[in-house]
Motif scaffolding. Structure first.
Motif, PDB file in Angstrom:
ATOM      1  N   GLY A  34      46.330  85.479  85.190  1.00  0.00           N
ATOM      2  CA  GLY A  34      46.743  86.253  83.746  1.00  0.00           C
ATOM      3  C   GLY A  34      46.037  87.155  83.168  1.00  0.00           C
ATOM      4  N   GLY A  35      44.465  87.070  83.601  1.00  0.00           N
ATOM      5  CA  GLY A  35      43.654  87.967  82.862  1.00  0.00           C
ATOM      6  C   GLY A  35      42.810  87.500  81.597  1.00  0.00           C
ATOM      7  N   PHE A  36      42.007  88.259  81.206  1.00  0.00           N
ATOM      8  CA  PHE A  36      41.045  87.849  80.157  1.00  0.00           C
ATOM      9  C   PHE A  36      41.859  87.627  78.862  1.00  0.00           C
ATOM     10  CE2 PHE A  36      38.139  88.595  76.642  1.00  0.00           C
ATOM     11  CZ  PHE A  36      37.487  87.564  76.833  1.00  0.00           C
ATOM     12  N   ARG A  37      42.446  88.702  78.559  1.00  0.00           N
ATOM     13  CA  ARG A  37      43.036  88.562  76.910  1.00  0.00           C
ATOM     14  C   ARG A  37      43.818  87.455  76.878  1.00  0.00           C
ATOM     15  NH1 ARG A  37      43.538  94.674  74.943  1.00  0.00           N
ATOM     16  NH2 ARG A  37      41.280  95.308  75.288  1.00  0.00           N
ATOM     17  N   PRO A  38      45.010  87.044  77.872  1.00  0.00           N
ATOM     18  CA  PRO A  38      46.168  86.288  77.573  1.00  0.00           C
ATOM     19  C   PRO A  38      45.291  84.723  77.781  1.00  0.00           C
ATOM     20  CG  PRO A  38      46.840  87.520  79.018  1.00  0.00           C
ATOM     21  CD  PRO A  38      45.414  87.906  79.167  1.00  0.00           C
ATOM     22  N   THR A  39      44.195  84.719  78.661  1.00  0.00           N
ATOM     23  CA  THR A  39      43.396  83.261  78.566  1.00  0.00           C
ATOM     24  C   THR A  39      42.781  83.330  77.174  1.00  0.00           C
ATOM     25  OG1 THR A  39      43.045  83.740  80.948  1.00  0.00           O
ATOM     26  CG2 THR A  39      41.646  82.122  79.975  1.00  0.00           C
ATOM     27  N   ARG A  40      42.140  84.293  76.811  1.00  0.00           N
ATOM     28  CA  ARG A  40      41.259  84.205  75.640  1.00  0.00           C
ATOM     29  C   ARG A  40      42.322  83.740  74.238  1.00  0.00           C
ATOM     30  NH1 ARG A  40      38.601  88.987  72.527  1.00  0.00           N
ATOM     31  NH2 ARG A  40      41.015  89.333  72.651  1.00  0.00           N
ATOM     32  N   ALA A  41      43.309  84.475  74.362  1.00  0.00           N
ATOM     33  CA  ALA A  41      44.456  84.234  73.225  1.00  0.00           C
ATOM     34  C   ALA A  41      44.824  82.702  73.186  1.00  0.00           C
ATOM     35  CB  ALA A  41      45.614  85.034  73.343  1.00  0.00           C
ATOM     36  N   ARG A  42      45.025  82.046  74.237  1.00  0.00           N
ATOM     37  CA  ARG A  42      45.237  80.690  74.503  1.00  0.00           C
ATOM     38  C   ARG A  42      44.416  79.720  73.918  1.00  0.00           C
ATOM     39  NH1 ARG A  42      49.468  78.726  77.439  1.00  0.00           N
ATOM     40  NH2 ARG A  42      48.393  76.746  77.809  1.00  0.00           N
ATOM     41  N   LEU A  43      43.196  80.104  73.437  1.00  0.00           N
ATOM     42  CA  LEU A  43      42.168  79.404  73.031  1.00  0.00           C
ATOM     43  C   LEU A  43      42.397  79.231  71.511  1.00  0.00           C
ATOM     44  CD1 LEU A  43      39.195  80.837  74.998  1.00  0.00           C
ATOM     45  CD2 LEU A  43      40.193  78.738  75.418  1.00  0.00           C
ATOM     46  N   ARG A  44      43.364  80.180  70.864  1.00  0.00           N
ATOM     47  CA  ARG A  44      42.966  80.100  69.374  1.00  0.00           C
ATOM     48  C   ARG A  44      44.170  79.193  68.739  1.00  0.00           C
ATOM     49  NH1 ARG A  44      41.801  86.586  68.841  1.00  0.00           N
ATOM     50  NH2 ARG A  44      40.198  86.502  69.801  1.00  0.00           N
ATOM     51  N   ARG A  45      45.018  78.598  69.445  1.00  0.00           N
ATOM     52  CA  ARG A  45      46.387  78.121  68.833  1.00  0.00           C
ATOM     53  C   ARG A  45      46.130  76.890  68.025  1.00  0.00           C
ATOM     54  NH1 ARG A  45      50.674  79.291  73.629  1.00  0.00           N
ATOM     55  NH2 ARG A  45      50.475  81.514  73.563  1.00  0.00           N
ATOM     56  N   PRO A  46      45.315  76.017  68.364  1.00  0.00           N
ATOM     57  CA  PRO A  46      45.237  74.557  67.534  1.00  0.00           C
ATOM     58  C   PRO A  46      45.059  74.839  66.042  1.00  0.00           C
ATOM     59  CG  PRO A  46      43.733  74.633  69.591  1.00  0.00           C
ATOM     60  CD  PRO A  46      44.140  76.011  69.297  1.00  0.00           C
ATOM     61  N   PRO A  47      45.425  73.904  65.388  1.00  0.00           N
ATOM     62  CA  PRO A  47      45.136  73.975  63.782  1.00  0.00           C
ATOM     63  C   PRO A  47      43.869  73.660  63.667  1.00  0.00           C
ATOM     64  CG  PRO A  47      46.051  71.876  64.436  1.00  0.00           C
ATOM     65  CD  PRO A  47      46.060  72.541  65.722  1.00  0.00           C
ATOM     66  N   PRO A  48      43.466  74.156  62.259  1.00  0.00           N
ATOM     67  CA  PRO A  48      41.968  74.082  62.017  1.00  0.00           C
ATOM     68  C   PRO A  48      41.631  72.615  61.797  1.00  0.00           C
ATOM     69  CG  PRO A  48      43.198  75.295  60.090  1.00  0.00           C
ATOM     70  CD  PRO A  48      44.167  74.825  61.334  1.00  0.00           C
ATOM     71  N   SER A  49      40.347  72.437  61.933  1.00  0.00           N
ATOM     72  CA  SER A  49      39.858  71.043  61.993  1.00  0.00           C
ATOM     73  C   SER A  49      39.702  70.631  60.372  1.00  0.00           C
ATOM     74  CB  SER A  49      38.362  71.025  62.585  1.00  0.00           C
ATOM     75  OG  SER A  49      37.718  69.870  62.167  1.00  0.00           O
ATOM     76  N   THR A  50      39.817  69.303  60.217  1.00  0.00           N
ATOM     77  CA  THR A  50      39.771  68.447  58.917  1.00  0.00           C
ATOM     78  C   THR A  50      38.171  68.083  58.721  1.00  0.00           C
ATOM     79  OG1 THR A  50      40.301  66.372  60.074  1.00  0.00           O
ATOM     80  CG2 THR A  50      41.950  67.862  58.832  1.00  0.00           C
ATOM     81  N   LEU A  51      37.300  68.390  59.661  1.00  0.00           N
ATOM     82  CA  LEU A  51      35.980  67.959  59.706  1.00  0.00           C
ATOM     83  C   LEU A  51      35.205  68.869  58.739  1.00  0.00           C
ATOM     84  CD1 LEU A  51      35.040  67.402  63.383  1.00  0.00           C
ATOM     85  CD2 LEU A  51      35.237  65.691  61.580  1.00  0.00           C
ATOM     86  N   PRO A  52      34.248  68.360  57.960  1.00  0.00           N
ATOM     87  CA  PRO A  52      33.273  69.203  57.141  1.00  0.00           C
ATOM     88  C   PRO A  52      32.495  69.905  58.059  1.00  0.00           C
ATOM     89  CG  PRO A  52      32.847  66.693  56.873  1.00  0.00           C
ATOM     90  CD  PRO A  52      34.163  66.945  57.616  1.00  0.00           C
ATOM     91  N   ALA A  53      32.022  71.148  57.471  1.00  0.00           N
ATOM     92  CA  ALA A  53      31.315  72.067  58.403  1.00  0.00           C
ATOM     93  C   ALA A  53      30.017  71.509  59.128  1.00  0.00           C
ATOM     94  CB  ALA A  53      30.680  73.201  57.430  1.00  0.00           C
ATOM     95  N   PRO A  54      29.220  70.343  58.532  1.00  0.00           N
ATOM     96  CA  PRO A  54      28.064  70.164  59.308  1.00  0.00           C
ATOM     97  C   PRO A  54      28.673  69.185  60.502  1.00  0.00           C
ATOM     98  CG  PRO A  54      27.851  69.699  56.844  1.00  0.00           C
ATOM     99  CD  PRO A  54      29.217  70.255  57.080  1.00  0.00           C
TER     100      PRO A  54
END
Length: 147
Positions: A34-54
């Motif tokens: 698939g190449g680098f860009r599509p592979t990298r794009a699949r890494l960004r889909r999940p919703p943000p974490s509810t964990l505090p920053a630390p």
């Protein structure tokens, strides 16, 4: 000492440790076909974490440690890009923000000879400016590309 470290792993770290060979294999296939860009794009889909920053930083470091153990004792030694993309996949599953950084040797690294056809680069993962899967000073040796 090694067994005591393994005994202290969290459930999440065990999941990372045991699933790393599969994640590395699937990531390698995505990169290859698939190449680098599509592979990298699949890494960004999940919703943000509810964990505090630390807590996000602690989980990110634990994840990087578990992946490093799996790679060290696993059946194959993937290159830095594949390891970094796999780490990004794991962090994304937890909703932890990260950056896969790719850089070329900077002023502090010896340049290759002019006739050498190899292109030298290195990849690592950062969370909140903290390097997770490499030495903390790696960015001083490699000039990272902009996103």
């Amino acid at each position: 000492a090694r067994l005591s470290k393994l005994a202290r792993l969290s459930g999440w770290q065990w999941w990372v440790l045991l699933s790393t060979p599969l994640v590395l294999s699937l990531t390698a296939l995505r990169l290859r076909f698939g190449g680098f860009r599509p592979t990298r794009a699949r890494l960004r889909r999940p919703p943000p974490s509810t964990l505090p920053a630390p807590d996000q930083l602690a989980v990110a470091r634990d994840t990087a440690f578990a992946l490093a153990v799996a790679v060290k004792y696993g059946p194959w030694r993937p290159q830095c890009l594949l390891r970094s993309l796999a780490l990004g996949w794991f962090l994304g599953r937890r909703g932890i923000p990260f950056k896969v950084r790719i850089g070329v040797p900077g002023a502090g690294v010896a340049a290759r000879s002019p006739g050498d056809p190899d292109f030298s680069a290195h990849a690592w993962v950062e969370h909140a400016g903290v390097v997770l899967n490499d030495r903390p000073d790696i960015a001083s040796e490699f000039a990272a590309f902009d996103a």
